[in-house]
Design a protein around this motif. Structure first.
Motif: not given
Length: 107
Positions: A61-65, A70-72, A81-82
């Motif tokens: 469920r990770l998004t760019e935001g 998170m500091g990526v 990564l997306l």
């Protein structure tokens, strides 16, 4: 099922590192860290996953935001990564669909 579709689906799954393992949504924080380290070639993303307790369910469920918070960084790294996360989501969806129609790949 059309043989061409099934063969294409199986070919897609062959290149995926988790095709023979549990669904990504069931991964532990440690398994997510291992996957992230393998994708990036460094332990930095694995450490971020540990710090933020990113389980498999959260990973999908990770998004760019979210990655930005998170500091990526930089943005190109988040985008890369997306793309890998999308591939992982598609793999999981494909495995689930194949299991529904009687394919050989369990969910």
């Amino acid at each position: 099922m059309d043989t061409r579709v099934q063969d294409g689906a199986e070919a897609l799954l062959e290149g995926c590192p988790t095709a023979e393992q549990r669904p990504a949504g069931q991964w532990t924080v440690a398994e997510v860290g291992a996957w992230l380290a393998a994708q990036s070639g460094t332990r930095e993303l694995a450490e971020l996953a540990q710090e933020h307790a990113v389980s498999g369910r959260v990973l999908l469920r990770l998004t760019e935001g979210t990655l930005r918070r998170m500091g990526v960084a930089p943005r190109s790294r988040r985008r890369e990564l997306l793309r890998e996360l999308l591939r992982l989501r598609l793999q999981q969806e494909l495995e689930e669909l194949l299991s529904i129609v009687g394919g050989e790949h369990p969910p």
